[in-house]
Design a protein around this motif. Sequence first.
Motif, PDB file in Angstrom:
ATOM      1  N   LEU A 187       0.854  -1.192   0.000  1.00 26.26           N
ATOM      2  CA  LEU A 187       0.000   0.000   0.000  1.00 26.26           C
ATOM      3  C   LEU A 187       0.885   1.235   0.000  1.00 26.26           C
ATOM      4  CD1 LEU A 187      -2.885   1.262   0.290  1.00 26.26           C
ATOM      5  CD2 LEU A 187      -2.493   1.208   2.766  1.00 26.26           C
ATOM      6  N   VAL A 188       0.714   2.098  -1.001  1.00 30.56           N
ATOM      7  CA  VAL A 188       1.553   3.295  -1.096  1.00 30.56           C
ATOM      8  C   VAL A 188       0.761   4.587  -0.914  1.00 30.56           C
ATOM      9  CG1 VAL A 188       3.300   2.193  -2.526  1.00 30.56           C
ATOM     10  CG2 VAL A 188       1.366   3.332  -3.636  1.00 30.56           C
ATOM     11  N   GLN A 189      -0.584   4.509  -0.975  1.00 30.89           N
ATOM     12  CA  GLN A 189      -1.394   5.723  -0.787  1.00 30.89           C
ATOM     13  C   GLN A 189      -2.803   5.316  -0.382  1.00 30.89           C
ATOM     14  OE1 GLN A 189      -1.638   8.212  -4.269  1.00 30.89           O
ATOM     15  NE2 GLN A 189      -3.067   9.656  -3.348  1.00 30.89           N
ATOM     16  N   GLN A 190      -3.365   6.046   0.576  1.00 26.79           N
ATOM     17  CA  GLN A 190      -4.764   5.861   0.949  1.00 26.79           C
ATOM     18  C   GLN A 190      -5.303   7.192   1.435  1.00 26.79           C
ATOM     19  OE1 GLN A 190      -5.539   2.877   3.952  1.00 26.79           O
ATOM     20  NE2 GLN A 190      -7.758   3.143   3.856  1.00 26.79           N
ATOM     21  N   GLU A 191      -6.433   7.618   0.886  1.00 28.24           N
ATOM     22  CA  GLU A 191      -6.980   8.909   1.281  1.00 28.24           C
ATOM     23  C   GLU A 191      -8.481   8.957   1.041  1.00 28.24           C
ATOM     24  OE1 GLU A 191      -4.576  11.355  -1.281  1.00 28.24           O
ATOM     25  OE2 GLU A 191      -6.215  11.596  -2.736  1.00 28.24           O
ATOM     26  N   GLN A 192      -9.146   9.813   1.801  1.00 29.31           N
ATOM     27  CA  GLN A 192     -10.560  10.076   1.591  1.00 29.31           C
ATOM     28  C   GLN A 192     -10.724  11.500   1.095  1.00 29.31           C
ATOM     29  OE1 GLN A 192     -13.659  10.926   4.735  1.00 29.31           O
ATOM     30  NE2 GLN A 192     -14.300   8.826   4.241  1.00 29.31           N
ATOM     31  N   GLY A 193     -11.381  11.656  -0.047  1.00 27.71           N
ATOM     32  CA  GLY A 193     -11.624  12.979  -0.595  1.00 27.71           C
ATOM     33  C   GLY A 193     -13.011  13.480  -0.237  1.00 27.71           C
ATOM     34  N   LYS A 194     -13.437  14.553  -0.891  1.00 32.63           N
ATOM     35  CA  LYS A 194     -14.745  15.132  -0.608  1.00 32.63           C
ATOM     36  C   LYS A 194     -15.878  14.214  -1.051  1.00 32.63           C
ATOM     37  CE  LYS A 194     -16.040  18.674  -3.083  1.00 32.63           C
ATOM     38  NZ  LYS A 194     -17.373  18.357  -3.693  1.00 32.63           N
ATOM     39  N   ASP A 195     -15.647  13.495  -2.174  1.00 32.06           N
ATOM     40  CA  ASP A 195     -16.710  12.674  -2.753  1.00 32.06           C
ATOM     41  C   ASP A 195     -16.366  11.184  -2.852  1.00 32.06           C
ATOM     42  OD1 ASP A 195     -18.368  14.936  -3.294  1.00 32.06           O
ATOM     43  OD2 ASP A 195     -17.066  15.392  -5.011  1.00 32.06           O
ATOM     44  N   ASP A 196     -15.117  10.822  -2.562  1.00 34.71           N
ATOM     45  CA  ASP A 196     -14.732   9.437  -2.778  1.00 34.71           C
ATOM     46  C   ASP A 196     -13.565   9.048  -1.877  1.00 34.71           C
ATOM     47  OD1 ASP A 196     -12.524  10.714  -3.941  1.00 34.71           O
ATOM     48  OD2 ASP A 196     -13.265  10.446  -5.978  1.00 34.71           O
ATOM     49  N   ALA A 197     -13.100   7.829  -2.019  1.00 31.38           N
ATOM     50  CA  ALA A 197     -11.928   7.339  -1.291  1.00 31.38           C
ATOM     51  C   ALA A 197     -11.035   6.598  -2.276  1.00 31.38           C
ATOM     52  CB  ALA A 197     -12.348   6.416  -0.148  1.00 31.38           C
ATOM     53  N   LEU A 198      -9.731   6.657  -2.036  1.00 35.14           N
ATOM     54  CA  LEU A 198      -8.747   6.134  -2.986  1.00 35.14           C
ATOM     55  C   LEU A 198      -7.683   5.331  -2.260  1.00 35.14           C
ATOM     56  CD1 LEU A 198      -7.210   6.189  -5.818  1.00 35.14           C
ATOM     57  CD2 LEU A 198      -6.076   8.254  -4.928  1.00 35.14           C
ATOM     58  N   ALA A 199      -7.268   4.230  -2.880  1.00 34.98           N
ATOM     59  CA  ALA A 199      -6.093   3.482  -2.425  1.00 34.98           C
ATOM     60  C   ALA A 199      -5.239   3.143  -3.637  1.00 34.98           C
ATOM     61  CB  ALA A 199      -6.496   2.208  -1.697  1.00 34.98           C
ATOM     62  N   VAL A 200      -3.921   3.184  -3.456  1.00 34.37           N
ATOM     63  CA  VAL A 200      -2.982   2.825  -4.509  1.00 34.37           C
ATOM     64  C   VAL A 200      -2.041   1.752  -3.961  1.00 34.37           C
ATOM     65  CG1 VAL A 200      -1.217   3.627  -6.117  1.00 34.37           C
ATOM     66  CG2 VAL A 200      -3.104   5.159  -5.482  1.00 34.37           C
ATOM     67  N   LEU A 201      -1.957   0.641  -4.676  1.00 36.58           N
ATOM     68  CA  LEU A 201      -1.074  -0.467  -4.296  1.00 36.58           C
ATOM     69  C   LEU A 201      -0.027  -0.658  -5.372  1.00 36.58           C
ATOM     70  CD1 LEU A 201      -3.829  -0.947  -2.735  1.00 36.58           C
ATOM     71  CD2 LEU A 201      -3.207  -3.362  -2.712  1.00 36.58           C
ATOM     72  N   ARG A 202       1.128  -1.200  -4.966  1.00 36.25           N
ATOM     73  CA  ARG A 202       2.239  -1.337  -5.911  1.00 36.25           C
ATOM     74  C   ARG A 202       2.861  -2.731  -5.825  1.00 36.25           C
ATOM     75  NH1 ARG A 202       6.136   3.239  -4.937  1.00 36.25           N
ATOM     76  NH2 ARG A 202       4.615   4.404  -6.189  1.00 36.25           N
ATOM     77  N   LEU A 203       3.284  -3.216  -6.986  1.00 29.34           N
ATOM     78  CA  LEU A 203       4.030  -4.478  -7.074  1.00 29.34           C
ATOM     79  C   LEU A 203       5.204  -4.271  -8.018  1.00 29.34           C
ATOM     80  CD1 LEU A 203       4.159  -7.610  -6.467  1.00 29.34           C
ATOM     81  CD2 LEU A 203       2.920  -7.902  -8.626  1.00 29.34           C
ATOM     82  N   ARG A 204       6.408  -4.625  -7.545  1.00 26.67           N
ATOM     83  CA  ARG A 204       7.604  -4.510  -8.381  1.00 26.67           C
ATOM     84  C   ARG A 204       8.198  -5.883  -8.626  1.00 26.67           C
ATOM     85  NH1 ARG A 204       9.773   0.712  -5.080  1.00 26.67           N
ATOM     86  NH2 ARG A 204       9.034   2.337  -6.506  1.00 26.67           N
ATOM     87  N   ASP A 205       9.020  -5.964  -9.678  1.00 26.79           N
ATOM     88  CA  ASP A 205       9.695  -7.225  -9.972  1.00 26.79           C
ATOM     89  C   ASP A 205      10.618  -7.623  -8.830  1.00 26.79           C
ATOM     90  OD1 ASP A 205      12.720  -6.382 -11.100  1.00 26.79           O
ATOM     91  OD2 ASP A 205      11.179  -4.846 -11.380  1.00 26.79           O
ATOM     92  N   SER A 206      10.860  -8.900  -8.721  1.00 25.87           N
ATOM     93  CA  SER A 206      11.700  -9.456  -7.657  1.00 25.87           C
ATOM     94  C   SER A 206      12.493 -10.629  -8.222  1.00 25.87           C
ATOM     95  CB  SER A 206      10.815  -9.946  -6.506  1.00 25.87           C
ATOM     96  OG  SER A 206       9.993 -11.013  -6.957  1.00 25.87           O
ATOM     97  N   ASP A 207      13.351 -11.188  -7.400  1.00 25.62           N
ATOM     98  CA  ASP A 207      14.086 -12.376  -7.844  1.00 25.62           C
ATOM     99  C   ASP A 207      13.120 -13.472  -8.276  1.00 25.62           C
ATOM    100  OD1 ASP A 207      16.447 -11.090  -7.284  1.00 25.62           O
ATOM    101  OD2 ASP A 207      16.768 -12.078  -5.342  1.00 25.62           O
ATOM    102  N   ALA A 208      12.021 -13.606  -7.536  1.00 24.09           N
ATOM    103  CA  ALA A 208      11.056 -14.669  -7.833  1.00 24.09           C
ATOM    104  C   ALA A 208      10.362 -14.439  -9.181  1.00 24.09           C
ATOM    105  CB  ALA A 208      10.013 -14.754  -6.725  1.00 24.09           C
ATOM    106  N   THR A 209       9.964 -13.184  -9.465  1.00 24.21           N
ATOM    107  CA  THR A 209       9.287 -12.932 -10.742  1.00 24.21           C
ATOM    108  C   THR A 209      10.272 -13.015 -11.906  1.00 24.21           C
ATOM    109  OG1 THR A 209       9.564 -10.506 -10.700  1.00 24.21           O
ATOM    110  CG2 THR A 209       7.625 -11.424  -9.583  1.00 24.21           C
ATOM    111  N   ARG A 210      11.478 -12.496 -11.699  1.00 24.75           N
ATOM    112  CA  ARG A 210      12.457 -12.517 -12.796  1.00 24.75           C
ATOM    113  C   ARG A 210      12.906 -13.933 -13.127  1.00 24.75           C
ATOM    114  NH1 ARG A 210      14.133  -7.874  -9.929  1.00 24.75           N
ATOM    115  NH2 ARG A 210      15.699  -9.097  -8.790  1.00 24.75           N
TER     116      ARG A 210
END
Length: 280
Positions: free
Chosen positions: A85-108
């Motif tokens: 989880l890299v971002q979570q916020e509540q705005g005036k009309d909605d709510a937002l979350a941003v999640l991130r996935l990066r490459d790793s030894d396992a994926t490569r």
Amino acid sequence: MNQSDPRDAVLLTAPDGASATIALHGGHVLSWKPAGAAEQLYLSARSEYAPGKAIRGGVPVCFPQFAERGPLPKHGFARTLPWKLVQQEQGKDDALAVLRLRDSDATRAIWPHAFELELSVRVGGRSIDIELACDNTGDAPLQFTAALHTYLRVADLDAVSVEGLAGLRYFDSIKQAEALQRMDLLLTGEKGVRDLDRIYFGVKERPLLVAEDRRQVIVRQQGFEDAVIWNPGPERCAKLADMPPEGWSEMLCVEAACVGRPVELPAGESWVGRQSLSLA
């Protein structure tokens, strides 16, 4: 928050009461409740919440391979890895979350590319927007197929229709043949209609309307070329250990996808795809 715990989740609540729940495991949307309305997504009561296992239902992220169309595990690896989880916020009309996935030894080890995925989920009112972005952070081009594998909850599959597909060619993954959709898709319960696994090509930005009695869900997409309609039917569902035998009658997958033509992403470039669901 422990991103390695498959049960750890982010709860988004908009000021008007609309909500969504996202598991860090798989960057997986588990729940969507529009303001003043009931749950709109199907989530199997038999889902396995375990490292390396995919959750059954909600909105799985299929990346960098759709289904078994390639050498990787079915639907790729994004849906079975822990996201951050890299971002979570509540705005005036909605709510937002941003999640991130990066490459790793396992994926490569199975897909030798450097990448960064971001999943942005915004909920408010009668709508939810789910955006998947991919950055090629390596020095060589890459290509992938992908989907937001959305499981819509239905009360009676016999009463469901999908409007907006007429005139499109599709690949029937059960019959292993291409065909033309000549009219709206009506799920009448006839054998061969319930057992659905179709990739519709060239949907692009045309809206789809999933109607059931008085309930209507409008499905829009951007960046995704295709759409997948899937329901396992009673026989196939009975063979799925993570679904109850009657689960097929309570869901219909309407997926935003890039399958027919893989996304080609040069080094340093980005791609974005979005699916928006609105309760009419």
